[in-house]
Design an enzyme around this catalytic site. Structure first.
Site, PDB file in Angstrom:
ATOM      1  N   GLU A  90       0.752  -1.397  -0.449  1.00  9.39           N
ATOM      2  CA  GLU A  90       0.128   0.109   0.130  1.00  9.39           C
ATOM      3  C   GLU A  90       0.736   1.238   0.159  1.00  9.39           C
ATOM      4  OE1 GLU A  90      -0.473  -2.309   1.791  1.00  9.39           O
ATOM      5  OE2 GLU A  90      -2.721  -3.104   1.007  1.00  9.39           O
ATOM      6  N   HIS A  93     -11.187  -5.776   8.736  1.00  7.95           N
ATOM      7  CA  HIS A  93     -12.280  -6.032   6.674  1.00  7.95           C
ATOM      8  C   HIS A  93     -13.697  -4.947   7.756  1.00  7.95           C
ATOM      9  CE1 HIS A  93      -9.727  -9.329   5.631  1.00  7.95           C
ATOM     10  NE2 HIS A  93     -10.077  -8.937   5.064  1.00  7.95           N
TER      11      HIS A  93
HETATM   12  C1  LIG Z   1      -2.157  -4.948   4.215  1.00  9.81           C
HETATM   13  C2  LIG Z   1      -2.441  -5.761   2.901  1.00  9.81           C
HETATM   14  N1  LIG Z   1      -2.998  -5.162   1.497  1.00  9.81           N
HETATM   15  C3  LIG Z   1      -3.828  -6.120   1.746  1.00  9.81           C
HETATM   16  C4  LIG Z   1      -4.512  -7.504   1.977  1.00  9.81           C
HETATM   17  C5  LIG Z   1      -5.440  -8.697   1.466  1.00  9.81           C
HETATM   18  N2  LIG Z   1      -5.270  -9.370   1.360  1.00  9.81           N
HETATM   19  C6  LIG Z   1      -5.257 -10.794   1.459  1.00  9.81           C
HETATM   20  S1  LIG Z   1      -4.328 -12.360   1.552  1.00  9.81           S
HETATM   21  C7  LIG Z   1      -4.038 -10.648   0.297  1.00  9.81           C
HETATM   22  C8  LIG Z   1      -2.889 -12.115  -1.049  1.00  9.81           C
HETATM   23  C9  LIG Z   1      -1.533 -12.637   0.056  1.00  9.81           C
HETATM   24  O1  LIG Z   1      -0.451 -13.103  -0.976  1.00  9.81           O
HETATM   25  P1  LIG Z   1       0.637 -14.192  -0.065  1.00  9.81           P
HETATM   26  O2  LIG Z   1       1.189 -12.844   0.599  1.00  9.81           O
HETATM   27  O3  LIG Z   1       0.982 -14.449  -1.880  1.00  9.81           O
HETATM   28  O4  LIG Z   1      -0.125 -15.187   0.864  1.00  9.81           O
HETATM   29  P2  LIG Z   1      -0.952 -16.044   0.763  1.00  9.81           P
HETATM   30  O5  LIG Z   1      -2.093 -15.632   0.331  1.00  9.81           O
HETATM   31  O6  LIG Z   1      -0.822 -16.728  -1.356  1.00  9.81           O
HETATM   32  O7  LIG Z   1      -0.771 -17.221   1.266  1.00  9.81           O
HETATM   33  C10 LIG Z   1      -4.112  -9.674   0.233  1.00  9.81           C
HETATM   34  C11 LIG Z   1      -3.690  -8.618  -0.940  1.00  9.81           C
HETATM   35  C12 LIG Z   1      -4.201  -7.841   3.295  1.00  9.81           C
HETATM   36  N3  LIG Z   1      -4.548  -8.887   3.932  1.00  9.81           N
HETATM   37  N4  LIG Z   1      -3.173  -6.758   4.029  1.00  9.81           N
END
Ligand SMILES: Cc1ncc(C[n+]2csc(CCOP(=O)(O)OP(=O)(O)O)c2C)c(N)n1
Lengths: 342, 402
Positions: free
Chosen positions: A75, A144
């Site tokens: 972000e 959320h």
């Molecule tokens: C700071 C933040 N931005 C956005 C989100 C929304 N979000 C939740 S999981 C995710 C993707 C995460 O991907 P990754 O780090 O590859 O982990 P995975 O879920 O694939 O294990 C996003 C964008 C969040 N939880 N926290």
């Protein structure tokens, strides 16, 4: 820069369409992108997925990957680069996936986005819009469902707005994008796809200025002021109250920083009572500001202290408990009762 | 300790000829998601076909993994997968608000989790149900988060398993601080030393917090294992939206080793994580492990992967299933027969049934829970908000309305 895109809006179609808030935002973004090829959308999952709420649905397909950017997951990166893009002449529209994830970008918002114009004595404009789905009531896990808008209202140089109905969603997003100041655009996520709110939007005629509050229901007994998701709660409360012979005037703030309290003062001078409603915790919030200013401006008209129905001063609880945390119709009516019984 | 070649990145070429030999942008991107898990970059001890590959570097970290121990790892993975599927189904049936599936990541989680010792600490993100299980956190204790009755209430100290973190990357800095604490208290330096492991996804590597975590751990020689489960996707965004370099290679820029392990190979995950923890325990500073794996299900139950994922990709990864390869290996070696596999399956079914019953009978939290534990010391303001609210609620009861 990609070649200009042909208009996708069917020009033969009627200018009046029945839309949800979510669809209105989608069409509003589309219209802004068509009107100005410097408008670009950036955020996590905004491309192929159309955003987790589908607000940017179809935009990447039609405008290409240079105008709708699936960004790396950061972000601070999204907002910081948007500032740079704006300095370069673009009009970035950032999507923050959920309000609880805006904080990694808080530094860029407060240190750069809000202050660049001031610091450069007006030489640098940063027309960035940060779209933030906010508020509770969707049964989600932590981070959320929050309402952090007051934190941003405390930062001079930012404009903070929120929409509460489809027509405003459609027009306010376009006006925010056209505005030369940075705008934080708080979207009531639980109303995005609410069919009950689906209503006719005149896509040919703008619905009034962006930075102005508006009376959305007239009444005589007590004024109720709210913004975003709480507006619907207050309108429902006003409808319920009228069945019992009580007349509530409901004001949708729309712009929550700088506040446009003119219509609120005017209303309170008539009704003598004010209830301010918000999902945010009450301490040091927008509703605190409203209470302070109304008692200052309308002291001799007030029949009761300004009362508030807000979230409690706790972190947002596990969502099985959110019905207790969120000011609902009953709590609004209860607070109105207290104001009336003063 | 693997040879330095295992984790170093080739020096950039100097002359124009060397430049020409550099891979093209397209090749780099293709390489990021190359599913050839047998490639030179990836440490693997058990192939998808169930063949054991001898590793001079890592075999010595798993001398205790005899057939019985391997059966134990198999059982762990089957139970974890079964519970995950049950929770996923319960979400579909409206019993959970959301579920974050781990399907496909069982080996990465069980392998790394089983490498930990009681004195170690794990910092998860939100998908680490398999790691939780290895730390002795009952699957039931996770359910409250997803049924939305609590934010995760297990005794994190007793289990050495920190609360889940949803904000991407936050926990990496927290883990770095915790590991610094272990170091400052003199708990590293020998075989009994402590270490910390932190879990995050490939998407998380773009966050500033993760970068800062690398810097902190590096400059303070914190005993921290960065365990990146590269499951190829961050919701709809593929790894190439986060990086132009295989993620494990980033470690070099921070001055500590990085290694890529086949994340669907439970033996390799166990051995490599043990090695990394040993390094930390003995005071040799942080290590980055990239477990190259794949998310077989949606990001969460609210996600729709058909919008962004290619189905042939899924097919390729199905052949790399982490559980199947252990099953084949055990069966071929005559270390387990069908009756044993059936028994594990029955155990897993019972495990799931128990979970389901627990979930259905979970009590609703009382309203005053909203106000509890906001502060360690009482807050008069909050106490009066609570009292006022409870008497407001009582008003409805008196009126017979709620
Ligand atoms: C700071 C933040 N931005 C956005 C989100 C929304 N979000 C939740 S999981 C995710 C993707 C995460 O991907 P990754 O780090 O590859 O982990 P995975 O879920 O694939 O294990 C996003 C964008 C969040 N939880 N926290």
């Amino acid at each position: 820069m990609a070649a200009p895109v042909k208009s996708r809006v069917d020009e033969t179609a009627s200018a009046v369409q029945k839309l949800t808030i979510g669809k209105a935002l989608n069409l509003g973004l589309r219209a802004a992108m068509e009107a100005d090829d410097k408008v670009i959308v950036l955020g996590e999952d905004v491309g192929k997925l159309g955003g987790v709420f589908r607000i940017t649905d179809g935009l990447q397909k039609d405008f290409g990957e240079q105008r709708v950017l699936d960004t790396p997951l950061a972000e601070s990166g999204i907002i910081g680069t948007a500032v740079g893009l704006a300095v370069r002449g673009f009009r970035p529209v950032c999507e923050i996936q959920f309000e609880g994830f805006i904080f990694p970008g808080f530094d860029q918002i407060s240190s750069q986005l809000a202050k660049l114009h001031y610091r450069t004595q007006g030489r640098v404009k940063v027309p960035v819009v940060v779209r933030v789905p906010f508020g509770g009531g969707i049964g989600a896990v932590e981070h959320h469902s929050e309402s952090p808008e007051s934190l941003f209202s405390h930062i001079p140089g930012l404009r903070v707005v929120s929409c509460a109905n489809p027509a405003d969603a459609y027009w306010m997003i376009q006006q925010a994008i056209a505005c030369d100041d940075p705008v934080l655009f708080f979207e009531p996520k639980r109303l995005y796809h609410n069919g009950q709110l689906k209503s006719e939007v005149d896509t040919a005629t703008p619905g009034g200025p962006l930075f102005a509050s508006r009376v959305v229901r007239q009444g005589t007994d007590c004024t109720v002021v709210a913004y975003g998701p709480s507006v619907k709660v207050c309108l429902d409360a006003a409808a319920a109250a009228s069945e019992e012979g009580r007349s509530l005037e409901v004001i949708d703030l729309r712009t929550i920083s700088p506040l446009d309290l003119g219509p609120v003062f005017e209303s309170v001078r008539r009704t003598g009572r004010l209830v301010a409603v918000s999902e945010a915790s009450s301490e040091s919030s927008i509703t605190s500001e409203i209470a302070a200013r109304v008692q200052q401006e309308c002291f001799y008209s007030l029949e009761a202290p300004v009362l508030r129905a807000t979230g409690f001063d706790t972190p947002y609880p596990p969502s099985k408990l959110e019905e207790h945390f969120l000011p609902d119709l009953d709590r609004v009516l209860h607070t109105v009762d207290r104001a009336m019984g003063w | 300790m693997p040879s330095p070649e295992q984790w170093t990145h080739p020096e950039p070429g100097e002359g124009p000829a060397a430049q020409a030999a550099q891979p093209s942008r397209e090749q780099v991107i293709a390489g990021l998601r190359n599913t050839d898990a047998g490639g030179a970059e990836v440490t693997q001890l058990l192939t998808p076909e169930g063949e054991r590959i001898a590793s001079p570097q890592f075999d010595r970290y798993i001398p205790d993994i005899d057939p019985e121990a391997l059966r134990g790892l198999y059982r762990d993975m089957v139970l974890v997968r079964r519970a995950d599927r049950e929770a996923n189904a319960m979400q579909r049936q409206g019993q959970l608000g959301i579920w974050v599936p781990l399907l496909g990541q069982e080996a990465a989680q069980v392998g790394s989790g089983r490498a930990l010792r009681p004195q170690d600490m794990a910092f998860p993100s939100y998908r680490e149900h398999g790691v939780a299980y290895t730390r002795g956190v009952d699957f039931k204790e996770l359910l409250g988060i997803f049924r939305c009755t609590d934010h995760g209430g297990w005794d994190f100290k007793a289990h050495g398993f920190h609360p889940y973190t949803i904000v991407i990357g936050n926990q990496v800095l927290n883990a770095a601080g915790y590991a610094m604490g272990q170091k400052f208290e003199g708990k590293v330096g020998d075989d009994e030393g402590e270490a910390t492991i932190v879990y995050f996804g490939d998407g998380a590597t773009s966050q500033g917090d993760v970068h800062e975590g690398f810097v902190w751990a590096s400059v303070y020689d914190a005993p921290l294992v960065f365990f990146c489960q590269n499951n190829q996707w961050a919701i709809s965004e593929p790894t190439e939206r986060q990086s132009r370099l295989p993620l494990y290679q980033r470690a070099r820029g921070y001055g500590f080793p990085g290694i890529r392990v086949d994340g669907n190979d439970v033996l390799a995950c166990l051995a490599v994580t043990r090695w990394a923890l040993e390094e930390c325990r003995h005071g040799n500073g942080p290590v980055l492990i990239e477990a190259f794996t794949y998310r077989m299900d949606a990001h969460t139950t609210t996600d729709d992967p058909t919008r962004y994922r290619l189905s042939d990709e899924l097919e390729v990864w199905k052949h790399k299933d982490p559980i199947e390869r252990v099953r084949v290996h055990l069966a071929r070696g005559g270390h387990a027969d069908q009756a044993w596999f059936d028994q594990v399956q029955a155990e897993a079914d019972a495990f799931a049934a128990d979970l389901r019953e627990f979930c259905f009978n979970m009590p609703e939290p009382p309203p005053d829970r909203v106000f509890a534990n906001v502060y360690a010391d009482p807050s008069p303001v909050l106490d009066s908000q609570r009292d006022e609210y409870l008497s407001y609620l009582a008003g409805f009861v008196e009126a017979g309305e709620r």
